[in-house]
Write a protein that holds these residues in place. Sequence first.
Motif, mmCIF file in Angstrom:
data_model
loop_
_atom_site.group_PDB
_atom_site.id
_atom_site.type_symbol
_atom_site.label_atom_id
_atom_site.label_comp_id
_atom_site.label_asym_id
_atom_site.label_seq_id
_atom_site.Cartn_x
_atom_site.Cartn_y
_atom_site.Cartn_z
ATOM 1 N N ILE A 19 -89.776 -7.407 9.736
ATOM 2 C CA ILE A 19 -89.678 -6.151 8.996
ATOM 3 C C ILE A 19 -90.127 -4.990 9.874
ATOM 4 O O ILE A 19 -90.856 -5.174 10.855
ATOM 5 N N TRP A 20 -89.691 -3.788 9.481
ATOM 6 C CA TRP A 20 -90.141 -2.558 10.131
ATOM 7 C C TRP A 20 -90.724 -1.650 9.061
ATOM 8 O O TRP A 20 -90.089 -1.390 8.037
ATOM 9 N N PHE A 21 -91.946 -1.197 9.296
ATOM 10 C CA PHE A 21 -92.647 -0.295 8.380
ATOM 11 C C PHE A 21 -92.691 1.089 9.007
ATOM 12 O O PHE A 21 -93.334 1.295 10.038
ATOM 13 N N GLY A 22 -91.971 2.042 8.391
ATOM 14 C CA GLY A 22 -91.881 3.382 8.974
ATOM 15 C C GLY A 22 -93.120 4.225 8.787
ATOM 16 O O GLY A 22 -93.320 5.202 9.512
ATOM 17 N N GLY A 23 -93.971 3.879 7.805
ATOM 18 C CA GLY A 23 -95.200 4.638 7.575
ATOM 19 C C GLY A 23 -94.911 6.046 7.092
ATOM 20 O O GLY A 23 -94.610 6.271 5.927
ATOM 21 N N ASP A 24 -94.969 6.986 7.990
ATOM 22 C CA ASP A 24 -94.771 8.404 7.680
ATOM 23 C C ASP A 24 -94.161 9.037 8.917
ATOM 24 O O ASP A 24 -94.774 9.024 9.985
ATOM 25 N N THR A 25 -92.982 9.602 8.789
ATOM 26 C CA THR A 25 -92.323 10.097 9.991
ATOM 27 C C THR A 25 -91.291 11.165 9.674
ATOM 28 O O THR A 25 -90.680 11.176 8.610
ATOM 29 N N GLY A 26 -91.108 12.072 10.638
ATOM 30 C CA GLY A 26 -89.979 12.974 10.645
ATOM 31 C C GLY A 26 -88.891 12.419 11.539
ATOM 32 O O GLY A 26 -89.066 11.400 12.213
ATOM 33 N N TYR A 27 -87.758 13.111 11.577
ATOM 34 C CA TYR A 27 -86.608 12.700 12.393
ATOM 35 C C TYR A 27 -86.080 13.848 13.240
ATOM 36 O O TYR A 27 -85.634 13.645 14.364
ATOM 37 N N ARG A 28 -86.164 15.083 12.694
ATOM 38 C CA ARG A 28 -85.682 16.284 13.378
ATOM 39 C C ARG A 28 -86.625 17.427 13.019
ATOM 40 O O ARG A 28 -87.538 17.269 12.208
ATOM 41 N N SER A 29 -86.423 18.571 13.629
ATOM 42 C CA SER A 29 -87.098 19.808 13.232
ATOM 43 C C SER A 29 -86.021 20.828 12.885
ATOM 44 O O SER A 29 -85.221 21.218 13.733
#
Length: 407
Positions: free
Chosen positions: A272-282
């Motif tokens: 599995i992959w846990f993304g947690g908390d993330t953005g992708y772009r600004s």
Amino acid sequence: MSSGSVSAALYAAVTSPSQAAGAVPEEAKELRHHLKNGKGFVNPWESYRESTAWQIISGKSNAPDTTPPTVPVHPPNFLPTRDTPALRATWLGHACFYVEFPGGFRVLFDPVFTQRCSPFSFMGPGRYTEMPCEISDIPHIDAVVISHNHYDHLSHPTIMKIKELHPNVHYFVPLGNKKWFVDCGMHNVTELDWWESRNIHLSSMASKDRIAREGHGVTDGRQTQESRNTGPQDISAVIGCLPCQHTSGRTPFDKSHTLWASWSVESGGKRIWFGGDTGYRSVDELPPHVDDYDPKFNFPHCPAFKQIGELRGPFDLGLIPIGAYDPRFIMSPMHANPFDSVNIFRDTKCRRALGIHWGTWVLTEEEVLEPPQLLRKALMQKGIPEEGVFDVCDIGESREYGESRSS
């Protein structure tokens, strides 16, 4: 048997994995995400920019309606033993997921079991959906994985309760966070940098005793009642720390002093992959209803997710954030919206996914039920079925994902 006694029956040994545990990108050795003075970390991509104080002050103000009903909440149905042929994931609100792997490994991600995600019990964002359970209701916890130290992902009261009930839990945290746990009295902590991995091997006390007896030429094949109750005698997993685009900090004075991360966990033939908390772009400030994915804007996106997919994927399941994204020109560097989330899903090569980071606290300005609505729209735009591939579920609900794969 109480949860504490079950947890106490297994003991963790953490070791460095073989090279085969996962490839590492060429530039990883440059440590571009480390500040040169050694006092913190940065997002080393064009896709990230800092939000200024003026941006935050000038953000449009919307107070989302949290009048019930919002997200349904059910008491979770945890498996009473470690025996399960399938990967099983239970959403416990916001970014907290409890994952039961085939073969018995049990992981709790970003647990926050408090009314507020705040340093204070009397102020700060309060839950608009109830907690589905208490820590004491969870029968087995082998590892706790933390994405970063923001209060909606790392809770001191929760960690202290886990310490009390599951004293042999092993904690996996991004670089710089171990000291916080040690100061809380926990020493079974492994901190990792991006692209580092560790093996964790769990053995019962009976196994330890047997090994000790065999070392002295004594074998009797006996098994204690306690070890029989824990299910499998030996459980192994590989846990990997991976990049994401975010920040950290628990006070006004420690922003980005510790690292943030996404994580991979592989056990029992499932990954599995846990993304947690993330953005992708600004994203720039744009007029209302303007599509920031219009090709004329061409905002750079974070390349790390494609690297994760190519070097560590595919994943049987992704736990991917979909909420806390509005206003976009302020939040997009740190928080993905559902259109970003679907791109992250594809970049990381997740076969299936569940949405996280929504449905619990009002942290930003989008309406509380908007994330799953936009997720369906984003899936439709990409030609991905709106159900059965990248889903949302009720708080407390469990989803199962097939028999264990052989690879």
